[in-house]
Each structure stands twice: as structure tokens, then as C-alpha cells.
Design an enzyme around this catalytic site. Structure first.
Site, PDB file in Angstrom:
ATOM      1  N   ARG A 182       0.818  -1.226   0.000  1.00 55.75           N
ATOM      2  CA  ARG A 182       0.000   0.000   0.000  1.00 55.75           C
ATOM      3  C   ARG A 182       0.848   1.271   0.000  1.00 55.75           C
ATOM      4  O   ARG A 182       0.382   2.343   0.362  1.00 55.75           O
ATOM      5  CB  ARG A 182      -0.975   0.039   1.179  1.00 55.75           C
ATOM      6  CG  ARG A 182      -1.967  -1.077   1.143  1.00 55.75           C
ATOM      7  CD  ARG A 182      -3.256  -0.712   1.858  1.00 55.75           C
ATOM      8  NE  ARG A 182      -4.172  -1.838   1.815  1.00 55.75           N
ATOM      9  CZ  ARG A 182      -4.202  -2.793   2.735  1.00 55.75           C
ATOM     10  NH1 ARG A 182      -3.420  -2.741   3.788  1.00 55.75           N
ATOM     11  NH2 ARG A 182      -5.043  -3.791   2.597  1.00 55.75           N
ATOM     12  N   LYS A 198       3.195  11.917 -10.565  1.00 64.28           N
ATOM     13  CA  LYS A 198       2.319  11.166 -11.477  1.00 64.28           C
ATOM     14  C   LYS A 198       3.037   9.884 -11.868  1.00 64.28           C
ATOM     15  O   LYS A 198       4.159   9.931 -12.371  1.00 64.28           O
ATOM     16  CB  LYS A 198       2.005  11.982 -12.732  1.00 64.28           C
ATOM     17  CG  LYS A 198       0.936  13.041 -12.521  1.00 64.28           C
ATOM     18  CD  LYS A 198       0.481  13.617 -13.859  1.00 64.28           C
ATOM     19  CE  LYS A 198      -0.590  14.680 -13.649  1.00 64.28           C
ATOM     20  NZ  LYS A 198      -1.016  15.287 -14.933  1.00 64.28           N
ATOM     21  N   GLU A 254      10.013  20.128 -23.569  1.00 63.48           N
ATOM     22  CA  GLU A 254       9.323  20.375 -22.300  1.00 63.48           C
ATOM     23  C   GLU A 254       9.948  21.582 -21.574  1.00 63.48           C
ATOM     24  O   GLU A 254       9.264  22.279 -20.827  1.00 63.48           O
ATOM     25  CB  GLU A 254       9.338  19.131 -21.404  1.00 63.48           C
ATOM     26  CG  GLU A 254       8.721  17.866 -22.047  1.00 63.48           C
ATOM     27  CD  GLU A 254       7.214  17.699 -21.802  1.00 63.48           C
ATOM     28  OE1 GLU A 254       6.569  18.606 -21.233  1.00 63.48           O
ATOM     29  OE2 GLU A 254       6.682  16.635 -22.199  1.00 63.48           O
ATOM     30  N   LYS A 310       7.800  23.815 -12.130  1.00 64.00           N
ATOM     31  CA  LYS A 310       6.965  22.631 -11.934  1.00 64.00           C
ATOM     32  C   LYS A 310       6.665  22.434 -10.443  1.00 64.00           C
ATOM     33  O   LYS A 310       5.525  22.138 -10.066  1.00 64.00           O
ATOM     34  CB  LYS A 310       7.629  21.381 -12.510  1.00 64.00           C
ATOM     35  CG  LYS A 310       6.807  20.137 -12.222  1.00 64.00           C
ATOM     36  CD  LYS A 310       6.707  19.181 -13.348  1.00 64.00           C
ATOM     37  CE  LYS A 310       5.643  18.119 -13.041  1.00 64.00           C
ATOM     38  NZ  LYS A 310       5.679  16.996 -13.955  1.00 64.00           N
ATOM     39  N   GLU A 362      -4.218  18.081  -9.815  1.00 67.02           N
ATOM     40  CA  GLU A 362      -4.821  18.652 -11.017  1.00 67.02           C
ATOM     41  C   GLU A 362      -6.333  18.797 -10.880  1.00 67.02           C
ATOM     42  O   GLU A 362      -7.100  18.462 -11.772  1.00 67.02           O
ATOM     43  CB  GLU A 362      -4.482  17.756 -12.237  1.00 67.02           C
ATOM     44  CG  GLU A 362      -4.464  18.519 -13.553  1.00 67.02           C
ATOM     45  CD  GLU A 362      -3.827  17.711 -14.689  1.00 67.02           C
ATOM     46  OE1 GLU A 362      -2.729  17.169 -14.475  1.00 67.02           O
ATOM     47  OE2 GLU A 362      -4.424  17.652 -15.757  1.00 67.02           O
ATOM     48  N   ARG A 382      -2.388  22.934 -12.313  1.00 68.39           N
ATOM     49  CA  ARG A 382      -1.497  21.890 -12.826  1.00 68.39           C
ATOM     50  C   ARG A 382      -1.762  21.623 -14.304  1.00 68.39           C
ATOM     51  O   ARG A 382      -0.866  21.204 -15.040  1.00 68.39           O
ATOM     52  CB  ARG A 382      -1.625  20.601 -11.999  1.00 68.39           C
ATOM     53  CG  ARG A 382      -0.565  19.592 -12.384  1.00 68.39           C
ATOM     54  CD  ARG A 382      -0.308  18.502 -11.343  1.00 68.39           C
ATOM     55  NE  ARG A 382       0.745  17.638 -11.849  1.00 68.39           N
ATOM     56  CZ  ARG A 382       1.385  16.731 -11.134  1.00 68.39           C
ATOM     57  NH1 ARG A 382       1.090  16.557  -9.866  1.00 68.39           N
ATOM     58  NH2 ARG A 382       2.328  15.992 -11.687  1.00 68.39           N
ATOM     59  N   ASN A 406       0.065  20.992 -19.177  1.00 69.47           N
ATOM     60  CA  ASN A 406      -0.337  20.216 -20.362  1.00 69.47           C
ATOM     61  C   ASN A 406      -0.293  21.030 -21.647  1.00 69.47           C
ATOM     62  O   ASN A 406      -0.795  20.587 -22.678  1.00 69.47           O
ATOM     63  CB  ASN A 406      -1.751  19.647 -20.168  1.00 69.47           C
ATOM     64  CG  ASN A 406      -1.817  18.703 -18.980  1.00 69.47           C
ATOM     65  OD1 ASN A 406      -0.849  18.006 -18.696  1.00 69.47           O
ATOM     66  ND2 ASN A 406      -2.938  18.693 -18.285  1.00 69.47           N
ATOM     67  N   HIS A 414      -0.030  19.416 -25.041  1.00 69.34           N
ATOM     68  CA  HIS A 414      -0.211  17.981 -24.858  1.00 69.34           C
ATOM     69  C   HIS A 414      -1.503  17.422 -25.453  1.00 69.34           C
ATOM     70  O   HIS A 414      -1.552  16.243 -25.802  1.00 69.34           O
ATOM     71  CB  HIS A 414      -0.105  17.613 -23.382  1.00 69.34           C
ATOM     72  CG  HIS A 414       1.313  17.532 -22.899  1.00 69.34           C
ATOM     73  ND1 HIS A 414       2.159  18.631 -22.901  1.00 69.34           N
ATOM     74  CD2 HIS A 414       2.060  16.498 -22.432  1.00 69.34           C
ATOM     75  CE1 HIS A 414       3.342  18.260 -22.429  1.00 69.34           C
ATOM     76  NE2 HIS A 414       3.317  16.974 -22.137  1.00 69.34           N
ATOM     77  N   HIS A 474      -0.902  14.634 -27.931  1.00 72.27           N
ATOM     78  CA  HIS A 474      -1.363  13.251 -27.742  1.00 72.27           C
ATOM     79  C   HIS A 474      -2.099  12.745 -28.968  1.00 72.27           C
ATOM     80  O   HIS A 474      -1.998  11.561 -29.327  1.00 72.27           O
ATOM     81  CB  HIS A 474      -2.269  13.153 -26.514  1.00 72.27           C
ATOM     82  CG  HIS A 474      -1.498  13.120 -25.227  1.00 72.27           C
ATOM     83  ND1 HIS A 474      -2.061  13.451 -24.012  1.00 72.27           N
ATOM     84  CD2 HIS A 474      -0.212  12.814 -24.963  1.00 72.27           C
ATOM     85  CE1 HIS A 474      -1.140  13.342 -23.066  1.00 72.27           C
ATOM     86  NE2 HIS A 474      -0.016  12.965 -23.620  1.00 72.27           N
ATOM     87  N   HIS A 502       7.457  11.555 -27.635  1.00 76.62           N
ATOM     88  CA  HIS A 502       6.535  12.391 -26.864  1.00 76.62           C
ATOM     89  C   HIS A 502       6.921  13.872 -26.943  1.00 76.62           C
ATOM     90  O   HIS A 502       6.087  14.732 -27.225  1.00 76.62           O
ATOM     91  CB  HIS A 502       6.488  11.920 -25.410  1.00 76.62           C
ATOM     92  CG  HIS A 502       5.710  12.826 -24.513  1.00 76.62           C
ATOM     93  ND1 HIS A 502       4.328  12.901 -24.565  1.00 76.62           N
ATOM     94  CD2 HIS A 502       6.105  13.724 -23.576  1.00 76.62           C
ATOM     95  CE1 HIS A 502       3.918  13.811 -23.688  1.00 76.62           C
ATOM     96  NE2 HIS A 502       4.976  14.320 -23.074  1.00 76.62           N
TER      97      HIS A 502
HETATM   98 ZN    ZN Z   1       5.002  15.789 -21.595  1.00 75.72          ZN
END
Ligand code: ZN
Ligand code: ADP
Length: 372
Positions: free
Chosen positions: A125, A147, A189, A231, A241, A246, A250, A253, A257, A271
Site C-alpha cells: 500500500r 504522477k 518540455e 513545476k 490537477e 497543474r 499540459n 499535450h 497526444h 513524446h
Molecule cells: Zn510531456
């Protein structure tokens, strides 16, 4: 050397940036190595590349403190971030007898960091982990903020958890061996931070980006530290988020994506390359809405192109149209029913979340870009 705190109540931690840090691992990570020694090896996860390149130095440093490492090695590439990979890693951690007080060390790029972070989120856990990111992308982005995720048949990073590391150790010297294409992808980035929230940093990158890409130590450390500081600030304000803070991270993104999905998340488009194209599209779409000038959109595009990153989606040679790309966006994690928040620009250095974007208009805009 820079030490940047990530201020999260009860689980705050530090990001340490320093050339040569890897050789000083036992000192730098001392509080998280306490339970090891006397026959208990330190659990390390790496991919075959990061192990070959950097394990010997770390083992030497550990040996000088009577510590040994035990390695779990994955193949490079996204396939490691799978249910099967997660199962193997968690089985290994349990077999080692890892406890909730222990820390697992992740030595690698985003793939290793995401996999280890998620495995540590669910083992007993939740056990501790230390990030030692070795790609520019992981150093400026994925290693900080908690994340963690794996990929499944339904898509990338759809199964995961928020689980913060206990420490992030960034040694910019390891970027010396990073392939130039991976370096540029990570740099996308870095540019993102300038575009989304720091006009002065963006201007600094326009002038000094070539030094960062050439891995000149002072420029590189400044770029990494400035990126991480932003960040860390944003994550501290909105860890999960749930506000629009936050989400600013993105930028580029949602478009990105869709392009990654269209190219099958393959080596055809990394990416960071997709994010670079996504930022060009966000800037041009913001100009189309009259929120920034055409000149500013051209400036953003020029900074991306100057880094050797792709800046024109027409050059990808995609066979499908804007509507097909929008269809990918509907499956984005960030989709909210039938609408999608878009990260757009009010200025170079100021992103915001737009919730009034008409997807049909996005498709028409993309048709124009694809044909350009
Ligand atoms: Zn990224
Ligand atoms: P990302 O951080 O972009 O998600 P990955 O974890 O997929 O990256 O790593 C990209 C590639 O770079 C992998 O093949 C990995 O083994 C390799 N790699 C990672 N760090 C280094 C390094 N410091 N030097 C050389 N290759 C590296």
C-alpha cells in the site's frame, strides 16, 4: 548546485541538481539508505542502457559505504510500462522483503520512473522511492510531481496513481550520453515552461537554447533548475490537477497526444516531438482566436524549429484529416464528457485553460495545418 523544495504538506521533498551527484549518491540520499547494509542490498531499477552506463559508478560509490545494490532491469522502451512489467517488478520487490519504510531507487528515463513510482504506490500500500532521472525529459518533467502510471490496451498512462518520490537526484552530467534526438525531445518540455509561464525564461532560451542542447554545464543546469522550480511551484499549488493550475503543464499535450496516437505512439514521433508540434498548434490556434499576435505565434514556432524539433504537422505526412485527430482527443484523459479543455496562450509566457473551444473549429484549423 541547486536544491528545490516541492512543498507538499506531509510529503514534501527536495529536488537536488548538481553535476557529479551520482558519484555522491550515498551522501545525497543518506536518509533513504539507512535501512540497508548488513546483508540488505539497495533495490535499484534501471533499463539496460542506464544500467550499463551508470550502474558501475553508483556501485563504486555505494561500496565505499559498505552498501550493495540489487538490480531489476527492464528493456528500454514503453513496453516495460505494462501490467506484466508491473507484476514482475512488484513480485521482485515483495521477494526482496521491501517494507513501507524502504526506498526503491529508479535510475532511468520516464519509463523507469513511471513504472517504479506506480509499483511503489501499490507495494504494501505504498513504499518510498527515490528518482534518479537520466533523460532531460524525466529531469525537467516526469520525475517531479508524483504522477506514476503504466500503459494498457486502452492507452498510455491510463492506470496509475499519484505517489510522490521522497527525493529527486538530478545529475546533468548523465545527459552527455543521451542521444541527441532524446535531448531535443526533452528540450521541448523546457520550452514549454517558458511558453506557459515565464516570458523572461522563454527569451533566455531563444538566446541560449543552443548551449542547453550542447549540454554546456552552466546553461543546462540553469534550464533544468528553472524548469523544475516552476513545476514544483505548480505542483505545490495543485497536486492532483483539480484546479486549473497543474493543467497548465499540459500546454501542447492535447494536440500532441492526438499526433502520438495517430502515429501509434511509435519512434516515428517521440513524446517531446509531439509536444513541440502541439505547442506550435496551440500558439497558432491562439493567434487564430486573436489572443496572441501572428508574430508571437511565429516566434514560438521559430524557437521550436531552431532546436531541431518538428514544427509543421504537414511534414509528418499523415494520411488522415483534422476530424480524425479530434477523434483521438475525445479519448484524452483530460476529456470532460463531450468537451475538452484546451491550453492556449494569452501571451508568450502566459498559458490559460480555455473551455469554450469548439471541436469542429479545431478540426477545421487542423485541416488547414495538415494541408499547409
Ligand atoms: Zn510531456
Ligand atoms: P523518457 O524520459 O523520454 O520517457 P525513456 O525512459 O523512454 O525516456 O528513455 C529514452 C531512451 O534513452 C531509452 O532508450 C533509455 O535507455 C535511454 N537513456 C536514458 N537515459 C540515458 C542516458 N543518460 N544516456 C543514454 N541513454 C539514456
Amino acid at each position: 548546485m541547486a536544491v528545490i523544495p516541492v512543498a507538499l504538506a506531509g510529503r514534501g521533498y527536495e529536488v537536488v541538481i548538481e553535476g557529479g551527484l551520482l558519484d555522491r549518491l550515498p551522501q545525497a540520499a543518506a536518509p533513504f539508505l539507512k535501512g540497508y547494509g548488513n546483508g540488505r542490498a539497495v533495490p535499484f531499477v534501471a533499463d539496460t542502457n542506464t544500467r550499463r552506463l551508470y550502474a558501475p559508478a553508483m556501485e563504486r560509490a555505494l561500496a565505499a559505504h559498505n552498501l550493495k545494490a540489487e538490480w531489476f532491469i527492464v528493456e528500454p522502451g514503453e513496453d516495460a510500462k505494462s501490467w506484466r512489467g508491473l507484476e514482475k517488478l512488484t513480485d521482485w520487490l515483495l521477494a526482496l522483503g521491501v517494507t513501507r519504510k524502504d526506498h526503491v531507487f529508479a535510475l532511468g528515463g520516464g519509463v523507469v520512473g513511471d513504472l517504479v513510482g506506480f509499483a511503489c504506490a501499490i507495494t504494501k500500500r505504498g513504499c518510498g522511492f527515490v528518482q534518479i532521472p537520466t533523460t532531460l525529459l524525466a529531469q525537467v518533467d516526469s520525475s517531479v510531481g508524483g504522477k506514476t502510471a503504466i500503459n494498457t490496451a486502452a492507452g498510455k498512462n491510463l492506470i496509475g496513481a499519484f505517489h510522490q518520490p521522497s527525493l529527486v537526484l538530478i545529475d546533468p552530467l548523465v545527459l552527455a550520453t543521451l542521444p541527441p534526438r532524446e535531448m531535443r525531445a526533452g528540450y521541448a518540455e523546457v520550452l514549454k515552461y517558458g511558453l506557459l509561464g515565464d516570458a523572461a525564461f522563454f527569451a533566455w532560451l531563444e538566446a541560449n537554447g543552443d548551449k542547453v542542447l550542447a549540454r554546456e554545464p552552466a546553461a543546462l543546469e540553469h534550464a533544468i533548475a528553472t524548469s523544475i522550480a516552476m513545476k514544483a511551484r505548480i505542483v505545490a499549488e495543485d497536486e492532483r490537477e483539480t484546479a486549473d493550475r497543474r493543467a497548465l503543464l499540459n500546454l501542447g499535450h492535447t494536440f500532441g497526444h492526438a499526433l502520438e496516437a495517430e502515429t501509434g505512439f511509435s519512434q516515428a514521433l517521440l513524446h517531446g516531438e509531439a509536444v513541440a508540434l502541439g505547442m506550435v498548434l496551440a500558439a497558432r490556434y491562439s493567434a487564430r482566436r486573436g489572443e496572441i499576435s501572428q508574430e508571437d505565434a511565429a516566434r514560438a514556432t521559430a524557437a521550436i524549429a531552431a532546436a531541431g524539433l518538428p514544427s509543421e504537422i504537414a511534414a509528418l505526412g499523415l494520411s488522415r484529416d483534422g476530424a480524425a485527430l479530434v477523434e483521438h482527443m475525445r479519448h484524452d484523459k483530460k476529456a470532460e464528457g463531450t468537451t475538452l479543455p484546451f491550453l492556449l496562450l494569452k501571451a508568450l509566457g502566459e498559458a490559460y485553460v480555455a473551455r469554450d473551444v469548439d471541436l469542429a473549429d479545431i478540426a477545421a484549423f487542423l485541416d488547414g495545418e495538415l494541408a499547409a
